[in-house]
Design a protein around this motif. Structure first.
Motif, PDB file in Angstrom:
ATOM      1  N   ALA A 151      -4.959   5.232  -3.299  1.00  0.00           N
ATOM      2  CA  ALA A 151      -4.335   3.951  -2.944  1.00  0.00           C
ATOM      3  C   ALA A 151      -5.261   3.143  -2.045  1.00  0.00           C
ATOM      4  CB  ALA A 151      -2.993   4.208  -2.248  1.00  0.00           C
ATOM      5  N   ARG A 152      -5.968   3.840  -1.201  1.00  0.00           N
ATOM      6  CA  ARG A 152      -6.888   3.157  -0.294  1.00  0.00           C
ATOM      7  C   ARG A 152      -8.015   2.474  -1.074  1.00  0.00           C
ATOM      8  NH1 ARG A 152      -8.977   6.069   5.047  1.00  0.00           N
ATOM      9  NH2 ARG A 152      -9.938   4.277   6.021  1.00  0.00           N
ATOM     10  N   GLY A 181      -3.082   3.384 -11.132  1.00  0.00           N
ATOM     11  CA  GLY A 181      -2.922   2.543  -9.946  1.00  0.00           C
ATOM     12  C   GLY A 181      -3.443   1.135 -10.196  1.00  0.00           C
ATOM     13  N   LEU A 235       0.820  -1.217   0.000  1.00  0.00           N
ATOM     14  CA  LEU A 235       0.000   0.000   0.000  1.00  0.00           C
ATOM     15  C   LEU A 235       0.856   1.270   0.000  1.00  0.00           C
ATOM     16  CD1 LEU A 235      -2.795   1.401   0.337  1.00  0.00           C
ATOM     17  CD2 LEU A 235      -2.554   1.086   2.780  1.00  0.00           C
ATOM     18  N   LYS A 236       1.862   1.278   0.890  1.00  0.00           N
ATOM     19  CA  LYS A 236       2.687   2.492   1.027  1.00  0.00           C
ATOM     20  C   LYS A 236       3.461   2.777  -0.270  1.00  0.00           C
ATOM     21  CE  LYS A 236       3.505   5.838   3.541  1.00  0.00           C
ATOM     22  NZ  LYS A 236       2.377   6.696   3.818  1.00  0.00           N
ATOM     23  N   LEU A 244       2.561   1.872  -3.286  1.00  0.00           N
ATOM     24  CA  LEU A 244       1.614   2.351  -4.298  1.00  0.00           C
ATOM     25  C   LEU A 244       1.345   3.843  -4.083  1.00  0.00           C
ATOM     26  CD1 LEU A 244      -0.420   1.727  -6.639  1.00  0.00           C
ATOM     27  CD2 LEU A 244      -2.139   1.388  -4.865  1.00  0.00           C
ATOM     28  N   GLU A 245       1.136   4.191  -2.814  1.00  0.00           N
ATOM     29  CA  GLU A 245       0.848   5.581  -2.476  1.00  0.00           C
ATOM     30  C   GLU A 245       1.995   6.490  -2.927  1.00  0.00           C
ATOM     31  OE1 GLU A 245      -0.825   5.779   1.558  1.00  0.00           O
ATOM     32  OE2 GLU A 245       0.132   7.738   1.646  1.00  0.00           O
ATOM     33  N   ALA A 252      -3.170  10.888  -3.550  1.00  0.00           N
ATOM     34  CA  ALA A 252      -2.590   9.538  -3.611  1.00  0.00           C
ATOM     35  C   ALA A 252      -3.041   8.622  -2.455  1.00  0.00           C
ATOM     36  CB  ALA A 252      -1.070   9.636  -3.680  1.00  0.00           C
ATOM     37  N   LEU A 282       2.020   6.828  -6.681  1.00  0.00           N
ATOM     38  CA  LEU A 282       0.933   7.665  -7.204  1.00  0.00           C
ATOM     39  C   LEU A 282       1.145   9.152  -6.879  1.00  0.00           C
ATOM     40  CD1 LEU A 282      -2.216   5.404  -6.527  1.00  0.00           C
ATOM     41  CD2 LEU A 282      -0.873   5.624  -8.628  1.00  0.00           C
ATOM     42  N   PHE A 304      -6.473  -0.475  -3.108  1.00  0.00           N
ATOM     43  CA  PHE A 304      -6.066  -1.628  -2.312  1.00  0.00           C
ATOM     44  C   PHE A 304      -7.273  -2.385  -1.791  1.00  0.00           C
ATOM     45  CE2 PHE A 304      -2.292  -3.570  -0.689  1.00  0.00           C
ATOM     46  CZ  PHE A 304      -1.368  -3.050  -1.570  1.00  0.00           C
TER      47      PHE A 304
END
Ligand code: SAH
Length: 210
Positions: free
Chosen positions: A34-35, A64, A3-4, A6-7, A30, A10, A38
């Motif tokens: 991302a949330r 994403g 997750l982190k 990806l964030e 972002a 983005l 995910f």
């Protein structure tokens, strides 16, 4: 991808060069993007799926989804300038996404998009044009069995009523959308808007027996 990670990836996405208020062009931050992504990934709605982003803007959600292993991703936005920026963002992050210019109200668009497994979107909330989100919801339900969409917090009941008989809300995830001063009518440098991510499931119509 975590997750982190990806964030952070983005965060590199370029925003609207000259955001247009009438189109409610606010890039999803972002962490919120991302949330949503995910959450959808964990539900099995991204990896190996055909994904469509309605009102894709500068591409954060579509890109994403591609980075999380979607089989194919198409993004559509009515603003050709946003589509250009989205293309550049996808190239920067090496994400395979097709971005096209199109209006969600165009009756020919469903045929162009075809059917997909999952719609992800952050439609206009209707702050400038009342009910601007409705054609997005209608199109999403017509092309995909599952939709993730960001709405103003407190919209659930409206969406429930509006989609009655067509879709059901089966999940709601809360979040915040920090909006930086973008337009002249904004009075604060930054304002946090409470939002909710809804997962809408299309109601299958039973096959009619002749
Ligand atoms: N999905 C992007 C952009 C959100 S802002 C993100 O999450 O960052 C809403 C987007 O919807 C804008 O890019 C705007 O140009 C687009 N939009 C507004 N009305 C539209 C319409 N009728 N058809 C297609 N796109 C539209």
């Amino acid at each position: 991808m975590k997750l982190k990670r990806l964030e952070m990836t983005l965060e590199r996405i370029a925003g609207f060069s000259r955001p247009r208020p009438a189109l409610e062009q606010y890039q999803t931050p972002a962490p919120l993007a991302a949330r949503l992504l995910f959450h959808a990934l964990l539900k099995g709605d991204i990896e190996g799926r055909v994904v469509c982003d309605l009102g894709s803007g500068t591409g954060v959600l579509a890109i994403g989804a591609a980075l999380l292993g979607a089989e194919s991703v198409i993004g559509v936005d009515c603003d050709p300038k946003a589509v250009d920026i989205a293309h550049a963002n996808a190239a920067l992050l090496d994400a395979g996404v097709e971005f096209i210019t199109g209006d969600v109200q165009d009756p020919a668009l469903p045929e162009v998009l075809g059917s997909c497994d999952t719609v992800i979107m952050n439609p206009p909330f209707g702050a400038q044009k009342v009910h601007a989100d409705r054609p997005f919801i209608d199109l999403a339900i017509s092309i995909a069995p599952v939709t993730y969409s960001i709405f103003n917090a407190g919209s659930t009941q409206f969406i429930k009523t509006y989609t009655e008989g067509r879709a059901e809300i089966d999940e709601r995830v809360g979040g915040v959308f920090p909006i930086k001063r973008t337009f002249s009518f904004h009075t604060q440098d930054i304002r946090e808007i409470k939002v909710e991510i809804l997962r809408l499931i299309r109601i299958q119509k039973p096959n009619r027996v002749a």
